[in-house]
Design a protein around this motif. Structure first.
Motif, mmCIF file in Angstrom:
data_model
loop_
_atom_site.group_PDB
_atom_site.id
_atom_site.type_symbol
_atom_site.label_atom_id
_atom_site.label_comp_id
_atom_site.label_asym_id
_atom_site.label_seq_id
_atom_site.Cartn_x
_atom_site.Cartn_y
_atom_site.Cartn_z
ATOM 1 N N THR A 15 4.084 -0.514 -4.755
ATOM 2 C CA THR A 15 5.041 -0.035 -3.747
ATOM 3 C C THR A 15 4.379 -0.069 -2.368
ATOM 4 O O THR A 15 4.983 -0.496 -1.372
ATOM 5 N N TYR A 16 3.128 0.352 -2.347
ATOM 6 C CA TYR A 16 2.381 0.342 -1.080
ATOM 7 C C TYR A 16 2.232 -1.099 -0.564
ATOM 8 O O TYR A 16 2.474 -1.382 0.609
ATOM 9 N N VAL A 17 1.872 -2.012 -1.456
ATOM 10 C CA VAL A 17 1.658 -3.410 -1.034
ATOM 11 C C VAL A 17 2.979 -4.040 -0.578
ATOM 12 O O VAL A 17 3.027 -4.721 0.455
ATOM 13 N N ARG A 18 4.058 -3.809 -1.313
ATOM 14 C CA ARG A 18 5.346 -4.380 -0.883
ATOM 15 C C ARG A 18 5.745 -3.841 0.485
ATOM 16 O O ARG A 18 6.268 -4.582 1.321
ATOM 17 N N SER A 19 5.459 -2.558 0.733
ATOM 18 C CA SER A 19 5.786 -1.983 2.055
ATOM 19 C C SER A 19 4.934 -2.631 3.143
ATOM 20 O O SER A 19 5.438 -2.964 4.219
ATOM 21 N N ASP A 219 7.923 6.186 -2.074
ATOM 22 C CA ASP A 219 7.868 5.699 -0.678
ATOM 23 C C ASP A 219 7.248 6.753 0.245
ATOM 24 O O ASP A 219 6.533 6.416 1.187
ATOM 25 N N ASP A 220 7.549 8.035 -0.028
ATOM 26 C CA ASP A 220 6.952 9.097 0.784
ATOM 27 C C ASP A 220 5.442 9.177 0.540
ATOM 28 O O ASP A 220 4.669 9.387 1.471
ATOM 29 N N HIS A 221 5.050 9.025 -0.732
ATOM 30 C CA HIS A 221 3.606 9.027 -1.021
ATOM 31 C C HIS A 221 2.919 7.888 -0.255
ATOM 32 O O HIS A 221 1.886 8.094 0.392
ATOM 33 N N CYS A 222 3.502 6.704 -0.319
ATOM 34 C CA CYS A 222 2.861 5.550 0.335
ATOM 35 C C CYS A 222 2.806 5.724 1.849
ATOM 36 O O CYS A 222 1.811 5.344 2.486
ATOM 37 N N ASN A 239 -3.771 16.963 0.722
ATOM 38 C CA ASN A 239 -2.724 17.093 -0.287
ATOM 39 C C ASN A 239 -1.454 16.409 0.204
ATOM 40 O O ASN A 239 -1.112 16.514 1.389
ATOM 41 N N VAL A 240 -0.768 15.739 -0.723
ATOM 42 C CA VAL A 240 0.510 15.096 -0.382
ATOM 43 C C VAL A 240 1.575 15.713 -1.283
ATOM 44 O O VAL A 240 1.671 15.379 -2.465
ATOM 45 N N GLY A 241 2.326 16.664 -0.727
ATOM 46 C CA GLY A 241 3.334 17.351 -1.535
ATOM 47 C C GLY A 241 4.679 17.277 -0.836
ATOM 48 O O GLY A 241 5.088 16.222 -0.364
ATOM 49 N N PRO A 294 8.050 14.305 4.338
ATOM 50 C CA PRO A 294 8.745 13.432 3.388
ATOM 51 C C PRO A 294 10.160 13.131 3.868
ATOM 52 O O PRO A 294 10.784 13.974 4.526
ATOM 53 N N GLN A 295 10.642 11.934 3.555
ATOM 54 C CA GLN A 295 11.947 11.508 4.082
ATOM 55 C C GLN A 295 13.025 11.380 3.021
ATOM 56 O O GLN A 295 14.198 11.353 3.344
ATOM 57 N N VAL A 296 12.603 11.253 1.749
ATOM 58 C CA VAL A 296 13.607 10.934 0.718
ATOM 59 C C VAL A 296 14.063 12.219 0.024
ATOM 60 O O VAL A 296 13.265 12.913 -0.612
#
Ligand code: NAD
Length: 329
Positions: A15-19, A219-222, A239-241, A294-296
């Protein structure tokens, strides 16, 4: 800008690479990307474009120092996603978890130092903190991992930090909550339940279904990983929450609703050994220092994810058949 991504054929790495290839990250629209992935059962070459002018794909192992020393020179950053990632598998055989997650991370760090890669982001998980009944963890909470998977990730976090302290490597660590979204392997909870229900098959819910998880769209994580790559401080963990907290039973009910499936398909099964009751992260540091948000929306993201699996049986059926063949062996 040249970015070296390990595990880039897996769920989050791809997902990260495609973005990146889609130009989603400001300043990285022209970035060249090298993906190193062993293509274990969890890796899927089809998660990435077959051909792209800015993508080089190498099938290989993060434990292979010689290969890494050949590949890494000229890269501006390493983003290290590669890992054995499924808790249940670590309960029956932890050896690959230690080899790849601990040993592989150490080899990759050595290669990054010896070839002079200027920046390194190590991707980790909230599971390193253990289980928490009330409140949430910040980055200074003790590491109390309960599964061999989580223990191997905790070990790799500490080794990563030591390369910052010992060798001055410009390195940051991220620890994220449970991810969901398209392209996740069917052994993980959401894809497993969705694909079972699409097939009219029962779904196995551990224990009473009361375990609480915090779900964040991939997508938010990436986006958070990219923020940390570009603006995170060396030697720091983020932290990514900010995801959505649900019990597994509540999540299952949402999936049943989205698929119009019969609630009688839910089967309670013997709980996972040492099953963590609840994970919850404080992501204040990432929000305040780097402006993360986060956006989603969860309901929207989950509905889109279910729709993706419904519309892409050509992606998940072969993966599912291979996984079931493996279970029978
Ligand atoms: P995944 O299992 O979908 O992908 C892992 C990828 O790593 C696969 O493509 C696999 O082929 C590759 N790989 C495994 N061993 C390798 C090796 N020795 N050398 C090279 N490549 C190898 O995992 P994921 O869910 O995408 O997780 C990616 C990272 O994010 C992991 O480090 C995981 O611990 C972390 N993480 C995952 C979640 C989640 O909810 N999935 C949450 C927080 C953190």
């Amino acid at each position: 800008m040249k970015v070296f991504v390990t595990g880039g054929a897996g769920f989050i790495g791809s997902t990260y690479v495609r973005s990146l290839l889609a130009g989603a990250y400001p300043g990285y629209e022209d970035a060249e990307v090298t993906v190193l992935d062993k293509l274990t059962y969890a890796g899927n070459r089809a998660n990435l474009p077959a051909h792209h002018p800015r993508l080089t794909f190498v099938r290989g192992d993060v434990c292979d120092l010689g290969l890494l020393r050949d590949l890494l020179p000229g890269h501006d950053a390493v983003v290290h996603f590669a890992a054995e990632s499924h808790v249940d598998r670590s309960l029956t055989d932890a050896s690959a978890f230690v080899t790849t997650n601990v040993g592989g991370t150490q080899v990759l760090l050595d290669a990054a130092v010896s070839t002079g890669v200027p920046r390194f982001v190590h991707i980790s998980t909230d599971e390193v903190y253990g289980s928490i009944e009330h409140g949430s963890w910040d980055e200074n909470c003790p590491l109390l991992p309960n599964s061999p998977y989580a223990a191997s990730k905790a070990a790799s976090d500490l080794i990563a930090r030591s390369y910052w302290r010992t060798h001055g490597l410009d390195l940051s660590v991220t620890r994220c909550s449970n991810n969901y979204g398209p392209h996740q392997h069917v052994e993980k909870l959401i894809p497993r339940f969705v694909t079972n229900l699409l097939n009219g098959e029962p779904v196995p819910l551990y224990g009473t279904g009361g375990n609480v998880r915090e779900w964040l769209h991939v997508d938010d994580h990436c986006r958070a990983v990219q923020l940390v790559l570009t603006r995170g401080r060396a030697g720091e963990t983020y932290n990514v929450g900010g995801g959505d907290e649900r019990t597994n039973r509540q999540l299952t009910d949402l999936l049943l609703d989205l698929l119009g499936a019969d609630p009688a398909l839910v089967r309670y099964v013997t709980d996972r050994k040492a099953h963590d009751v609840r994970y919850a992260l404080s992501d204040r540091k990432l929000r305040e220092e780097l402006g993360y948000a986060p956006q989603v929306d969860f309901a929207h993201g989950l509905a889109e994810t279910v729709a993706w699996y419904r519309d892409n049986p050509g992606w998940w059926k072969p993966v599912r058949d291979a996984a079931q063949g493996g279970e029978r062996r």
